[in-house]
Design a protein around this motif. Structure first.
Motif, PDB file in Angstrom:
ATOM      1  N   UNK A   1      -1.419  11.001   0.639  1.00  0.00           N
ATOM      2  CA  UNK A   1      -2.139  10.251   1.673  1.00  0.00           C
ATOM      3  C   UNK A   1      -3.291  11.089   2.246  1.00  0.00           C
ATOM      4  N   UNK A   2      -3.041  12.360   2.520  1.00  0.00           N
ATOM      5  CA  UNK A   2      -4.081  13.252   3.069  1.00  0.00           C
ATOM      6  C   UNK A   2      -5.227  13.397   2.069  1.00  0.00           C
ATOM      7  N   UNK A   3      -4.889  13.630   0.803  1.00  0.00           N
ATOM      8  CA  UNK A   3      -5.916  13.791  -0.222  1.00  0.00           C
ATOM      9  C   UNK A   3      -6.784  12.535  -0.327  1.00  0.00           C
ATOM     10  N   UNK A   4      -6.159  11.371  -0.298  1.00  0.00           N
ATOM     11  CA  UNK A   4      -6.922  10.126  -0.411  1.00  0.00           C
ATOM     12  C   UNK A   4      -7.799   9.881   0.824  1.00  0.00           C
TER      13      UNK A   4
ATOM     14  N   UNK B   1       0.834  -1.194   0.000  1.00  0.00           N
ATOM     15  CA  UNK B   1       0.000   0.000   0.000  1.00  0.00           C
ATOM     16  C   UNK B   1       0.874   1.252   0.000  1.00  0.00           C
ATOM     17  N   UNK B   2       1.938   1.212   0.787  1.00  0.00           N
ATOM     18  CA  UNK B   2       2.882   2.336   0.836  1.00  0.00           C
ATOM     19  C   UNK B   2       3.468   2.580  -0.545  1.00  0.00           C
ATOM     20  N   UNK B   3       3.840   1.519  -1.230  1.00  0.00           N
ATOM     21  CA  UNK B   3       4.417   1.653  -2.570  1.00  0.00           C
ATOM     22  C   UNK B   3       3.400   2.212  -3.562  1.00  0.00           C
ATOM     23  N   UNK B   4       2.136   1.804  -3.412  1.00  0.00           N
ATOM     24  CA  UNK B   4       1.090   2.324  -4.300  1.00  0.00           C
ATOM     25  C   UNK B   4       0.890   3.824  -4.084  1.00  0.00           C
ATOM     26  N   UNK B   5       0.839   4.234  -2.827  1.00  0.00           N
ATOM     27  CA  UNK B   5       0.651   5.663  -2.524  1.00  0.00           C
ATOM     28  C   UNK B   5       1.858   6.458  -3.020  1.00  0.00           C
ATOM     29  N   UNK B   6       3.022   5.899  -2.803  1.00  0.00           N
ATOM     30  CA  UNK B   6       4.259   6.548  -3.246  1.00  0.00           C
ATOM     31  C   UNK B   6       4.269   6.732  -4.771  1.00  0.00           C
ATOM     32  N   UNK B   7       3.874   5.707  -5.494  1.00  0.00           N
ATOM     33  CA  UNK B   7       3.853   5.777  -6.962  1.00  0.00           C
ATOM     34  C   UNK B   7       2.835   6.818  -7.437  1.00  0.00           C
ATOM     35  N   UNK B   8       1.664   6.829  -6.814  1.00  0.00           N
ATOM     36  CA  UNK B   8       0.637   7.801  -7.185  1.00  0.00           C
ATOM     37  C   UNK B   8       1.078   9.225  -6.845  1.00  0.00           C
ATOM     38  N   UNK B   9       1.773   9.383  -5.727  1.00  0.00           N
ATOM     39  CA  UNK B   9       2.279  10.704  -5.339  1.00  0.00           C
ATOM     40  C   UNK B   9       3.261  11.219  -6.396  1.00  0.00           C
ATOM     41  N   UNK B  10       4.147  10.340  -6.843  1.00  0.00           N
ATOM     42  CA  UNK B  10       5.098  10.734  -7.896  1.00  0.00           C
ATOM     43  C   UNK B  10       4.350  11.097  -9.186  1.00  0.00           C
ATOM     44  N   UNK B  11       3.386  10.256  -9.563  1.00  0.00           N
ATOM     45  CA  UNK B  11       2.625  10.476 -10.796  1.00  0.00           C
ATOM     46  C   UNK B  11       1.841  11.790 -10.744  1.00  0.00           C
ATOM     47  N   UNK B  12       1.339  12.135  -9.564  1.00  0.00           N
ATOM     48  CA  UNK B  12       0.551  13.358  -9.397  1.00  0.00           C
ATOM     49  C   UNK B  12       1.375  14.555  -8.952  1.00  0.00           C
TER      50      UNK B  12
END
Length: 103
Positions: free
Chosen positions: A38-41, A19-30
């Motif tokens: 994490x706060x936005x989600x 889950x951490x890796x997924x959030x990290x990847x999405x953070x980079x993409x966005x």
């Protein structure tokens, strides 16, 4: 006198590595920080829950409105049939109205 900025609350959270890796990847993409993502989600999850509640309430209101319309139409139909039975000379076939069933 200027107000002191409010310090955000801290939350120490243990989450699965995947889950951490997924959030990290999405953070980079966005182009956001891990914290911002994490706060936005989390905020969106509350908004989604509230939107589901609003949708459920609207569906319930619609169902109640439809039910009321059906009840009124059924009562009207029952009254018409009863008048017809009486007019034809068969009052014994008259249907009970909702009030008679509840009374």
């Amino acid at each position: 006198m200027a107000r002191k900025p409010v310090k955000p609350a801290e939350l120490k959270l243990r989450i699965p590595r995947g889950l951490h890796q997924m959030i990290e990847a999405e953070a980079r993409r966005n182009e956001r920080s891990l914290n911002q993502e994490a706060i936005l989600r989390l905020q969106r999850s509350f908004s989604d829950d509230q939107m589901r509640d609003v949708a459920k309430f609207a569906a319930l209101e619609t169902a109640l409105s439809i039910n009321k319309t059906i009840d009124l139409r059924f009562a009207n139909l029952t009254d018409r049939l009863n008048m017809l039975f009486v007019k034809l000379g068969y009052p014994e076939f008259a249907l009970q109205t909702t009030e008679e069933n509840n009374g």
